[in-house]
Design an enzyme around this catalytic site. Structure first.
Site, PDB file in Angstrom:
ATOM      1  N   ARG A   1       0.840  -1.201   0.000  1.00 39.88           N
ATOM      2  CA  ARG A   1       0.000   0.000   0.000  1.00 39.88           C
ATOM      3  C   ARG A   1       0.875   1.251   0.000  1.00 39.88           C
ATOM      4  O   ARG A   1       0.526   2.275  -0.553  1.00 39.88           O
ATOM      5  CB  ARG A   1      -0.940  -0.009   1.200  1.00 39.88           C
ATOM      6  CG  ARG A   1      -1.998  -1.094   1.111  1.00 39.88           C
ATOM      7  CD  ARG A   1      -2.981  -1.020   2.256  1.00 39.88           C
ATOM      8  NE  ARG A   1      -3.966  -2.098   2.175  1.00 39.88           N
ATOM      9  CZ  ARG A   1      -3.818  -3.283   2.752  1.00 39.88           C
ATOM     10  NH1 ARG A   1      -2.744  -3.551   3.450  1.00 39.88           N
ATOM     11  NH2 ARG A   1      -4.751  -4.199   2.644  1.00 39.88           N
TER      12      ARG A   1
ATOM     13  N   ASN B   1      -5.815   4.123  -0.704  1.00 37.71           N
ATOM     14  CA  ASN B   1      -4.647   3.675   0.072  1.00 37.71           C
ATOM     15  C   ASN B   1      -3.370   4.429  -0.303  1.00 37.71           C
ATOM     16  O   ASN B   1      -3.282   4.943  -1.403  1.00 37.71           O
ATOM     17  CB  ASN B   1      -4.428   2.180  -0.185  1.00 37.71           C
ATOM     18  CG  ASN B   1      -5.285   1.339   0.741  1.00 37.71           C
ATOM     19  OD1 ASN B   1      -5.292   1.567   1.945  1.00 37.71           O
ATOM     20  ND2 ASN B   1      -5.999   0.383   0.190  1.00 37.71           N
TER      21      ASN B   1
ATOM     22  N   HIS C   1      -4.129   0.565   8.483  1.00 36.37           N
ATOM     23  CA  HIS C   1      -4.573  -0.423   7.505  1.00 36.37           C
ATOM     24  C   HIS C   1      -3.332  -0.948   6.794  1.00 36.37           C
ATOM     25  O   HIS C   1      -2.689  -0.233   6.055  1.00 36.37           O
ATOM     26  CB  HIS C   1      -5.508   0.248   6.506  1.00 36.37           C
ATOM     27  CG  HIS C   1      -6.148  -0.690   5.543  1.00 36.37           C
ATOM     28  ND1 HIS C   1      -6.700  -1.886   5.925  1.00 36.37           N
ATOM     29  CD2 HIS C   1      -6.341  -0.600   4.211  1.00 36.37           C
ATOM     30  CE1 HIS C   1      -7.217  -2.482   4.855  1.00 36.37           C
ATOM     31  NE2 HIS C   1      -7.001  -1.730   3.805  1.00 36.37           N
TER      32      HIS C   1
HETATM   33  N1  APR Z   1     -10.456  12.133  -9.845  1.00 36.82           N
HETATM   34  C1  APR Z   1     -11.417  11.201  -9.978  1.00 36.82           C
HETATM   35  N2  APR Z   1     -11.184   9.918 -10.259  1.00 36.82           N
HETATM   36  C2  APR Z   1      -9.906   9.531 -10.401  1.00 36.82           C
HETATM   37  C3  APR Z   1      -8.823  10.435 -10.255  1.00 36.82           C
HETATM   38  C4  APR Z   1      -9.136  11.789  -9.967  1.00 36.82           C
HETATM   39  N3  APR Z   1      -8.190  12.700  -9.821  1.00 36.82           N
HETATM   40  N4  APR Z   1      -7.680   9.730 -10.449  1.00 36.82           N
HETATM   41  C5  APR Z   1      -8.027   8.453 -10.678  1.00 36.82           C
HETATM   42  N5  APR Z   1      -9.370   8.336 -10.658  1.00 36.82           N
HETATM   43  C6  APR Z   1     -10.185   7.149 -10.842  1.00 36.82           C
HETATM   44  C7  APR Z   1      -9.754   6.223 -11.979  1.00 36.82           C
HETATM   45  O1  APR Z   1     -10.139   6.716 -13.256  1.00 36.82           O
HETATM   46  C8  APR Z   1     -10.481   4.936 -11.604  1.00 36.82           C
HETATM   47  O2  APR Z   1     -11.777   4.864 -12.190  1.00 36.82           O
HETATM   48  O3  APR Z   1     -10.134   6.329  -9.699  1.00 36.82           O
HETATM   49  C9  APR Z   1     -10.646   5.043 -10.071  1.00 36.82           C
HETATM   50  C10 APR Z   1      -9.876   3.975  -9.321  1.00 36.82           C
HETATM   51  O4  APR Z   1     -10.476   2.775  -9.622  1.00 36.82           O
HETATM   52  P1  APR Z   1      -9.714   1.383  -9.723  1.00 36.82           P
HETATM   53  O5  APR Z   1      -8.458   1.565 -10.493  1.00 36.82           O
HETATM   54  O6  APR Z   1     -10.695   0.357 -10.166  1.00 36.82           O
HETATM   55  O7  APR Z   1      -9.268   1.123  -8.210  1.00 36.82           O
HETATM   56  P2  APR Z   1     -10.166   0.504  -7.037  1.00 36.82           P
HETATM   57  O8  APR Z   1      -9.987  -0.959  -6.985  1.00 36.82           O
HETATM   58  O9  APR Z   1     -11.529   1.066  -7.107  1.00 36.82           O
HETATM   59  O10 APR Z   1      -9.392   1.105  -5.762  1.00 36.82           O
HETATM   60  C11 APR Z   1      -9.425   2.487  -5.497  1.00 36.82           C
HETATM   61  O11 APR Z   1      -9.415   2.208  -3.134  1.00 36.82           O
HETATM   62  O12 APR Z   1      -9.208   0.305  -1.836  1.00 36.82           O
HETATM   63  C12 APR Z   1      -8.534   1.404  -2.381  1.00 36.82           C
HETATM   64  O13 APR Z   1      -6.268   0.605  -2.702  1.00 36.82           O
HETATM   65  C13 APR Z   1      -7.445   0.987  -3.343  1.00 36.82           C
HETATM   66  O14 APR Z   1      -6.410   3.139  -3.514  1.00 36.82           O
HETATM   67  C14 APR Z   1      -7.274   2.229  -4.162  1.00 36.82           C
HETATM   68  C15 APR Z   1      -8.695   2.788  -4.214  1.00 36.82           C
END
Ligand code: APR
Length: 306
Positions: free
Chosen positions: A86, A118, A173
């Protein structure tokens, strides 16, 4: 009642859908930098006659659409991939979190914010500092998830309904999390009276490594069903003003001897966010583990220069 999700990837979109299925809020907004969010919202809305629900879900790439939200859930950022800790996410996600904090300050300064990105405790602290929101209104989601994982493993081990298992996992965490076996109860009995020390150690170890175990099989992302369900547990406690005690990452001002960081502690959640940080009587061993866990978070805060 309007709830917004910033970041509509695996965790954010799953949580938004779970919230819609409960049909307890009139408006759900998902904001993401990827316009796939608009398609996700449309897809979810087409479930409304089937589930059924009346919540209106919209997707947007414009942060101003979070205005007037009572609650904002922030899951934007990179998820952990195989081989990453993380903490590896620290630099990338801190830049994303800083810019989101400015947007929340501009468009929804009165919202309660649940942070999920995270590394959780340091992202919660960073968001609190950069947004300027009141400390009661910035709450990190981790302990509910860690406790749910432990409760699941205990229920499977003892072959009881998961609903009968209460659990409490404090601390940061990550690998330094602090499960409290003496406060983990099955039908009101502590697991220390139901399982031997080796079995408890094995289940605790699997709990701490569960996120990594999921990543290993998913390969391209990290857990999302259980993080989403944990978000909904917190959202429900806040929206219903339940005062339910849940382990959440919150700003500390001397509680448990900790200062100037966010740390996973038992808190009562209500309509204004954190109603109370509950000071439990910890064993000497758990207190030492909590202190060590705080040192991990402190190192991350120092690394970010906060
Ligand atoms: N503003 C809005 N959305 C954003 C931005 C931003 N500046 N930067 C990235 N994103 C979006 C991405 O486009 C993506 O849709 O954040 C989303 C992240 O989604 P995933 O890659 O599917 O990640 P996810 O599994 O949802 O995890 C997100 O939660 O549990 C924690 O460790 C995990 O840090 C991670 C977060």
């Amino acid at each position: 009642m309007k709830v917004s999700f910033i970041g509509a990837g695996q965790v954010g979109a799953t949580a938004a859908y779970m919230l819609a299925s409960k049909d307890v809020v009139s408006e759900i907004v998902m904001v993401d930098i990827d316009d796939a969010v608009i398609g996700k919202a449309l897809d979810m809305m087409c479930c409304s006659p089937l589930v059924p629900f009346e919540s209106v879900i919209t997707g947007s790439t414009d942060y101003s659409s979070i205005a007037d939200s009572s609650l904002i859930v922030i899951t934007a950022g990179l998820a952990r991939k195989q081989g990453m800790t993380r903490e590896d996410l620290l630099a990338k996600n801190s830049a994303i979190m800083s810019s989101i904090a400015s947007s929340v300050k501009e468009h929804a300064p009165d919202a309660i914010c649940i942070i999920v990105t995270n590394p959780l405790d340091v992202m919660t602290y960073l968001f609190l500092k950069k947004s300027g929101l009141a400390k009661q209104r910035v709450i990190g989601m981790a302990g509910v998830l860690d406790s749910a994982r432990l409760r699941n493993f205990i229920a499977a081990e003892l072959k009881v309904s998961p609903a009968k298992v209460e659990g409490m996992v404090m601390g940061a965490h990550g690998d330094s999390m602090v499960p409290l076996p003496e406060l983990t109860l099955v039908d009101g009995k502590p697991i220390t009276s139901l399982l031997d020390a080796d079995a408890i150690a094995r289940l605790v170890e699997r709990t701490a490594k569960c996120g990594g175990e999921v990543v290993k099989y998913l390969k391209t992302g990290s857990a999302y069903y259980s993080p989403a369900a944990s978000i909904i547990e917190m959202v429900t406690a806040i929206l219903s003003d339940s005062s339910k005690m849940l382990p959440c990452s919150v700003f500390v001002s001397g509680e448990y001897g900790l200062f100037e960081m966010c740390m996973g502690l038992p808190v009562k959640l209500g309509k204004n966010g954190v109603a109370e940080i509950v000071e439990l009587d910890l064993s000497a061993e758990s207190s030492a583990l909590l202190k060590a866990s705080a040192e991990v978070t402190r190192a991350n805060i120092v690394e970010l220069g906060l």
